[in-house]
Design a protein around this motif. Structure first.
Motif, PDB file in Angstrom:
ATOM      1  N   THR A  90       4.493   3.286  -2.587  1.00 36.40           N
ATOM      2  CA  THR A  90       3.053   3.048  -2.439  1.00 36.40           C
ATOM      3  C   THR A  90       2.621   3.729  -1.149  1.00 36.40           C
ATOM      4  O   THR A  90       3.127   3.393  -0.071  1.00 36.40           O
ATOM      5  CB  THR A  90       2.737   1.542  -2.357  1.00 36.40           C
ATOM      6  OG1 THR A  90       3.283   0.889  -3.514  1.00 36.40           O
ATOM      7  CG2 THR A  90       1.235   1.308  -2.309  1.00 36.40           C
ATOM      8  N   THR A  92      -0.277   4.329   1.543  1.00 37.77           N
ATOM      9  CA  THR A  92      -1.487   3.586   1.912  1.00 37.77           C
ATOM     10  C   THR A  92      -2.228   4.262   3.059  1.00 37.77           C
ATOM     11  O   THR A  92      -1.610   4.881   3.931  1.00 37.77           O
ATOM     12  CB  THR A  92      -1.144   2.137   2.332  1.00 37.77           C
ATOM     13  OG1 THR A  92      -0.452   2.139   3.590  1.00 37.77           O
ATOM     14  CG2 THR A  92      -0.297   1.429   1.285  1.00 37.77           C
ATOM     15  N   GLN A  98      -8.353   7.972   0.158  1.00 38.93           N
ATOM     16  CA  GLN A  98      -7.782   7.708  -1.173  1.00 38.93           C
ATOM     17  C   GLN A  98      -7.919   8.907  -2.108  1.00 38.93           C
ATOM     18  O   GLN A  98      -7.008   9.227  -2.860  1.00 38.93           O
ATOM     19  CB  GLN A  98      -8.426   6.473  -1.808  1.00 38.93           C
ATOM     20  CG  GLN A  98      -8.130   5.176  -1.059  1.00 38.93           C
ATOM     21  CD  GLN A  98      -6.648   4.861  -0.958  1.00 38.93           C
ATOM     22  OE1 GLN A  98      -5.949   4.766  -1.955  1.00 38.93           O
ATOM     23  NE2 GLN A  98      -6.154   4.719   0.262  1.00 38.93           N
ATOM     24  N   LYS A 119      -2.914   3.180  -2.420  1.00 38.36           N
ATOM     25  CA  LYS A 119      -3.709   1.957  -2.269  1.00 38.36           C
ATOM     26  C   LYS A 119      -4.330   1.923  -0.876  1.00 38.36           C
ATOM     27  O   LYS A 119      -3.811   2.527   0.062  1.00 38.36           O
ATOM     28  CB  LYS A 119      -2.836   0.716  -2.460  1.00 38.36           C
ATOM     29  CG  LYS A 119      -2.227   0.629  -3.853  1.00 38.36           C
ATOM     30  CD  LYS A 119      -1.916  -0.777  -4.273  1.00 38.36           C
ATOM     31  CE  LYS A 119      -3.120  -1.429  -4.916  1.00 38.36           C
ATOM     32  NZ  LYS A 119      -2.768  -2.614  -5.709  1.00 38.36           N
TER      33      LYS A 119
END
Length: 221
Positions: A90, A92, A98, A119
């Protein structure tokens, strides 16, 4: 000049020039990473990200099927490299990054042997959705704003379990307040964590530099 010094240095000039940065891989085609030339940090592939991504390729940390989280991912270079090595990643960063992360995941998905998703994670805020603790947390050049130190440390404490390995790669900067911020960060970190510097000779033989450090960080038992 230090051995290998021209590695990251040479690359960063190239990184600033174009929108797409190629990051060579030992095991196949290069990663293709879009960058944003306009606007603040997190928009280009920083030297510390190159050094950490290439360190992962040395195999020093087994990544296959491991749960990996990258903080302050920017372009996603480090996390995407981990995903090509079999990790479930993931990446971030803040809301405004994003779109860039999604583009880079899409551009490199054919090279991924694990998985990768992007995320929003704002340091200091709730991390419930990122539990259970990951096996690895990756950070490249995340120490540069004094006001972000406390939120970053809170996030590290909230995310790490007893077996989480945090790999923090940073470029030692001598300008302005940088040395003071760096000193304060490591001082605060040592309240809850144990630190071990990874020697330069364990870094990738080309992508290394005397002033770029990788630190292995664990929760105190």
């Amino acid at each position: 000049a230090a051995p290998g010094r021209e590695g990251p240095r040479r690359l960063s000039a190239a990184a600033m020039a174009g929108f797409v940065r190629e990051l060579e891989r030992r095991g196949g085609p290069a990663l293709r990473l879009e960058q944003r030339v306009a606007g603040g940090v997190g928009c280009v592939v920083w030297d510390a990200a190159l050094v950490l991504a290439k360190f992962l390729e040395t195999g020093a940390c087994p990544l296959a099927r491991r749960h990996v989280l990258e903080l302050g991912a920017g372009t996603g270079a480090v996390g995407i490299m981990a995903a090509t090595l079999g990790a479930n990643v993931t990446v971030t960063d803040l809301e405004e990054l994003q779109e860039l992360l999604m583009v880079n995941i899409e551009n490199n998905k054919h090279l991924v042997t694990g998985s990768v998703r992007a995320k929003v994670l704002k340091w200091g805020e709730d991390v419930t959705e990122f539990q259970p603790p990951p096996d690895y947390i990756l950070m490249a050049d995340c120490i540069y704003y004094e006001e972000s130190l406390e939120p970053l440390l809170k996030t590290l404490k909230d995310l790490t379990g007893p077996d989480t390995c945090v790999l923090c790669c940073y470029e030692q900067r001598t300008m302005g307040k940088n040395p003071e911020i760096e000193r304060k960060y490591f001082e605060l970190l040592q309240t809850d964590f144990e630190l071990e510097k990874i020697p330069l000779d364990k870094h990738d033989e080309e992508y290394r530099s005397e002033d770029i450090h990788i630190v292995n960080i664990h929760r105190k038992q």
